[in-house]
Design a protein around this motif. Structure first.
Motif, mmCIF file in Angstrom:
data_model
loop_
_atom_site.group_PDB
_atom_site.id
_atom_site.type_symbol
_atom_site.label_atom_id
_atom_site.label_comp_id
_atom_site.label_asym_id
_atom_site.label_seq_id
_atom_site.Cartn_x
_atom_site.Cartn_y
_atom_site.Cartn_z
ATOM 1 N N ASP A 75 59.725 49.955 69.355
ATOM 2 C CA ASP A 75 58.949 49.806 70.365
ATOM 3 C C ASP A 75 57.376 50.474 70.127
ATOM 4 O OD1 ASP A 75 57.164 49.591 72.383
ATOM 5 O OD2 ASP A 75 58.650 50.105 74.181
ATOM 6 N N THR A 76 56.524 49.769 69.571
ATOM 7 C CA THR A 76 55.212 50.288 69.109
ATOM 8 C C THR A 76 54.163 51.115 70.008
ATOM 9 O OG1 THR A 76 54.420 48.186 68.734
ATOM 10 C CG2 THR A 76 55.430 49.053 66.781
ATOM 11 N N ASN A 77 54.592 50.527 71.386
ATOM 12 C CA ASN A 77 53.871 51.148 72.523
ATOM 13 C C ASN A 77 54.411 52.495 72.705
ATOM 14 O OD1 ASN A 77 52.431 48.630 73.081
ATOM 15 N ND2 ASN A 77 54.146 47.997 74.044
ATOM 16 N N ARG A 78 55.503 52.865 72.198
ATOM 17 C CA ARG A 78 56.029 54.282 72.415
ATOM 18 C C ARG A 78 55.910 55.147 71.225
ATOM 19 N NH1 ARG A 78 59.765 54.911 76.778
ATOM 20 N NH2 ARG A 78 60.594 56.670 75.670
ATOM 21 N N SER A 79 55.980 54.396 70.230
ATOM 22 C CA SER A 79 55.852 55.421 68.788
ATOM 23 C C SER A 79 54.514 54.745 67.937
ATOM 24 C CB SER A 79 57.053 54.782 67.924
ATOM 25 O OG SER A 79 58.115 55.154 68.336
ATOM 26 N N THR A 80 53.912 55.788 67.272
ATOM 27 C CA THR A 80 52.796 55.272 66.486
ATOM 28 C C THR A 80 53.424 54.889 64.980
ATOM 29 O OG1 THR A 80 51.623 57.184 67.383
ATOM 30 C CG2 THR A 80 50.952 56.405 65.341
ATOM 31 N N PHE A 81 53.318 53.707 64.685
ATOM 32 C CA PHE A 81 53.873 53.065 63.470
ATOM 33 C C PHE A 81 52.540 52.629 62.627
ATOM 34 C CE2 PHE A 81 56.128 49.130 61.610
ATOM 35 C CZ PHE A 81 56.946 49.932 60.736
ATOM 36 N N TYR A 82 52.552 53.072 61.278
ATOM 37 C CA TYR A 82 51.478 52.922 60.609
ATOM 38 C C TYR A 82 52.000 53.075 58.960
ATOM 39 C CZ TYR A 82 51.998 58.080 60.231
ATOM 40 O OH TYR A 82 51.979 59.112 60.338
ATOM 41 N N LEU A 299 58.767 37.850 58.980
ATOM 42 C CA LEU A 299 58.348 37.518 57.684
ATOM 43 C C LEU A 299 57.469 36.270 57.454
ATOM 44 C CD1 LEU A 299 61.324 38.265 55.468
ATOM 45 C CD2 LEU A 299 59.526 39.786 56.002
ATOM 46 N N ASP A 300 57.653 35.381 58.516
ATOM 47 C CA ASP A 300 56.962 34.189 58.568
ATOM 48 C C ASP A 300 55.497 34.028 59.107
ATOM 49 O OD1 ASP A 300 58.960 32.732 57.250
ATOM 50 O OD2 ASP A 300 59.782 31.864 59.026
ATOM 51 N N ASP A 301 55.242 35.359 59.732
ATOM 52 C CA ASP A 301 54.145 35.674 60.559
ATOM 53 C C ASP A 301 53.726 37.144 59.940
ATOM 54 O OD1 ASP A 301 52.036 35.601 62.175
ATOM 55 O OD2 ASP A 301 52.973 35.628 63.871
ATOM 56 N N PRO A 302 53.077 37.110 58.690
ATOM 57 C CA PRO A 302 52.767 38.509 58.256
ATOM 58 C C PRO A 302 51.475 39.151 59.164
ATOM 59 C CG PRO A 302 52.301 36.858 56.447
ATOM 60 C CD PRO A 302 53.369 36.233 57.868
ATOM 61 N N GLY A 303 50.653 37.927 59.511
ATOM 62 C CA GLY A 303 49.439 38.545 60.258
ATOM 63 C C GLY A 303 49.732 39.041 61.476
ATOM 64 N N HIS A 304 51.204 38.839 62.205
ATOM 65 C CA HIS A 304 51.433 39.602 63.332
ATOM 66 C C HIS A 304 51.813 41.036 62.926
ATOM 67 C CE1 HIS A 304 53.045 40.477 67.217
ATOM 68 N NE2 HIS A 304 54.515 40.716 66.693
ATOM 69 N N ILE A 305 52.408 41.040 61.754
ATOM 70 C CA ILE A 305 52.864 42.410 61.368
ATOM 71 C C ILE A 305 51.858 43.319 61.009
ATOM 72 C CG2 ILE A 305 54.211 43.740 59.441
ATOM 73 C CD1 ILE A 305 55.797 41.633 59.246
ATOM 74 N N GLU A 306 50.705 42.746 60.276
ATOM 75 C CA GLU A 306 49.525 43.358 60.054
ATOM 76 C C GLU A 306 48.836 43.645 61.165
ATOM 77 O OE1 GLU A 306 46.653 45.270 57.587
ATOM 78 O OE2 GLU A 306 48.303 44.019 57.014
ATOM 79 N N GLN A 307 48.634 43.127 62.402
ATOM 80 C CA GLN A 307 48.000 43.500 63.432
ATOM 81 C C GLN A 307 48.760 44.655 63.953
ATOM 82 O OE1 GLN A 307 48.399 40.641 66.646
ATOM 83 N NE2 GLN A 307 46.482 41.491 67.925
ATOM 84 N N ILE A 308 50.064 44.615 64.143
ATOM 85 C CA ILE A 308 50.776 45.774 64.622
ATOM 86 C C ILE A 308 50.500 47.056 63.819
ATOM 87 C CG2 ILE A 308 53.027 46.765 64.966
ATOM 88 C CD1 ILE A 308 53.869 44.015 65.756
ATOM 89 N N LEU A 309 50.564 46.944 62.717
ATOM 90 C CA LEU A 309 50.237 48.140 61.714
ATOM 91 C C LEU A 309 48.863 48.537 61.886
ATOM 92 C CD1 LEU A 309 52.205 46.933 58.573
ATOM 93 C CD2 LEU A 309 52.756 48.861 59.968
ATOM 94 N N GLN A 310 47.870 47.693 62.055
ATOM 95 C CA GLN A 310 46.450 48.098 62.199
ATOM 96 C C GLN A 310 46.301 49.081 63.496
ATOM 97 O OE1 GLN A 310 43.859 48.139 60.223
ATOM 98 N NE2 GLN A 310 45.324 47.069 58.461
ATOM 99 N N GLN A 311 46.988 48.372 64.626
ATOM 100 C CA GLN A 311 46.985 49.126 65.795
ATOM 101 C C GLN A 311 47.525 50.422 65.592
ATOM 102 O OE1 GLN A 311 49.150 46.168 68.281
ATOM 103 N NE2 GLN A 311 47.162 45.107 68.913
ATOM 104 N N GLY A 312 48.581 50.545 65.073
ATOM 105 C CA GLY A 312 49.317 51.821 64.734
ATOM 106 C C GLY A 312 48.319 52.738 63.923
ATOM 107 N N ALA A 313 47.645 52.107 62.825
ATOM 108 C CA ALA A 313 46.752 52.843 62.118
ATOM 109 C C ALA A 313 45.541 53.642 63.027
ATOM 110 C CB ALA A 313 46.422 52.307 61.110
ATOM 111 N N GLU A 314 45.164 52.662 64.038
ATOM 112 C CA GLU A 314 43.897 53.118 64.681
ATOM 113 C C GLU A 314 44.386 54.343 65.482
ATOM 114 O OE1 GLU A 314 41.069 51.323 68.456
ATOM 115 O OE2 GLU A 314 42.328 49.899 67.052
#
Length: 337
Positions: A75-82, A299-314
């Motif tokens: 749950d990336t709302n509870r954890s910082t994932f980056y 894996l078929d939606d790397p843009g979604h993964i990228e969005q999550i990682l960018q939110q975590g990086a922020e």
């Protein structure tokens, strides 16, 4: 409410396997669901460059590992994932720490000493032959990963405990030199309940031994790999020992108490190896079917993964920037006004 901060890095040099899941990913996700914990999980892609020379391997591994954690329910709302490489404050902190870290401390690092020993055993006239500054300075970068967020606890395997001790040494040295409590001294956490799974050949499951069972292979491939697990020559009907048996060890890692005891009884009654392998497959596959589907969808939606990682990086950078501003001022690199 005071939270305990937990930080874990995942080196992006390969495809996650069952051992990674049982030993690191599953307990980390469980910790992230504890309201008393504040969790930071990152893809250690800078660290990956120490060993990985093929950029395609690093790139694919980053994608696969991120998808794995998300598919398994982080749950990336509870954890910082980056991603480590998305936080430029970390290598800057690594430099500040390098300037207070004794060279002698780095000389004692296990990985460096092992590389030197390999050169000496190989008859090289240069004990540092082939050793990069990345390998040599690895513990400082790891210390920066940890100290940037003042983690209280860092889950690690026994082979990584020395790095946590080095992070404590470096943090203590910085605090002493600059006369302040800039860093929390982290504690290494080794969960004795977590087993290192054995692989197909009975040795520790590791990509170095080429004996792994990848986490999200197809059902057909999973069954094929489980059937390749090394067993002894005891026939059906002959009682079998569970101690040291790879099949039973993996079964136990996925089973509840009742299922484990039932399988232990079947071993005592002489279950055939083919039957035991089929039951292991059914158990593991049942638990991984839904995450497997989510994994391939991700894996078929790397843009979604990228969005999550960018939110975590922020989220991570917001905190890292505050920490680094304080540290810059401490060492004399602060703003004039």
């Amino acid at each position: 409410m005071t939270h305990t901060r937990i930080l874990t890095g995942i080196t992006t040099t390969g495809t996650p396997h069952l051992g990674n899941y049982v030993g690191a990913i599953r307990p980390a996700i469980e910790a992230s669901q504890d309201s008393a914990m504040e969790t930071f999980y990152f893809l250690a892609d800078f660290h990956a460059l120490i060993k990985a020379r093929d950029p395609r391997v690093v790139e694919q591994s980053r994608l696969e590992i991120a998808a794995t954690w998300l598919a398994l329910g982080l749950d990336t709302n509870r954890s910082t994932f980056y991603r480590q490489s998305d936080i430029p404050e970390i290598p800057e902190l690594a430099w500040l720490l390098s300037c207070v870290c004794a060279k002698g401390l780095m000389n004692r690092a296990h990985a460096y000493k092992a590389a030197v020993a390999d050169n000496e055993e190989g008859g090289s006239a240069d004990p540092d032959r082939g050793i990069t500054m990345g390998l040599y300075g690895y513990p400082v970068l790891m210390a920066a990963d940890i100290l940037m967020f003042n983690a209280n606890r860092v889950p690690v395997g026994r082979d990584q405990v020395q790095h946590i001790e080095m992070a404590r040494d470096i943090a203590g040295r910085f605090n002493h030199l600059y006369k302040g409590q800039y860093f929390t001294l982290p504690e290494a956490v080794i969960d004795e309940r977590v087993q290192l799974l054995n692989g197909l050949d009975g040795r520790k499951m590791s990509k170095s031994y080429d004996n792994t069972i990848p986490l999200f292979v197809s059902e057909k491939k999973l069954l094929k790999l489980i059937r390749k697990i090394k067993t002894n020559s005891l026939e059906p009907g002959e009682p079998k020992e569970t101690e040291g048996d790879t099949l039973f060890q993996i079964y136990q890692a996925f089973a509840d108490t009742a299922e484990t005891e039932a399988m232990r009884q079947r071993y005592a009654e002489g279950i055939g190896w083919g039957d035991a392998k089929n039951q292991l497959f059914e158990l593991v596959n049942e638990q991984l079917t839904a995450p497997r589907e989510r994994y391939y969808s991700l894996l078929d939606d790397p843009g979604h993964i990228e969005q999550i990682l960018q939110q975590g990086a922020e989220k991570a950078r917001e905190e890292a920037a505050k920490t680094l501003d304080r540290l810059r001022s401490a060492v004399g690199l602060g703003r004039f006004i």
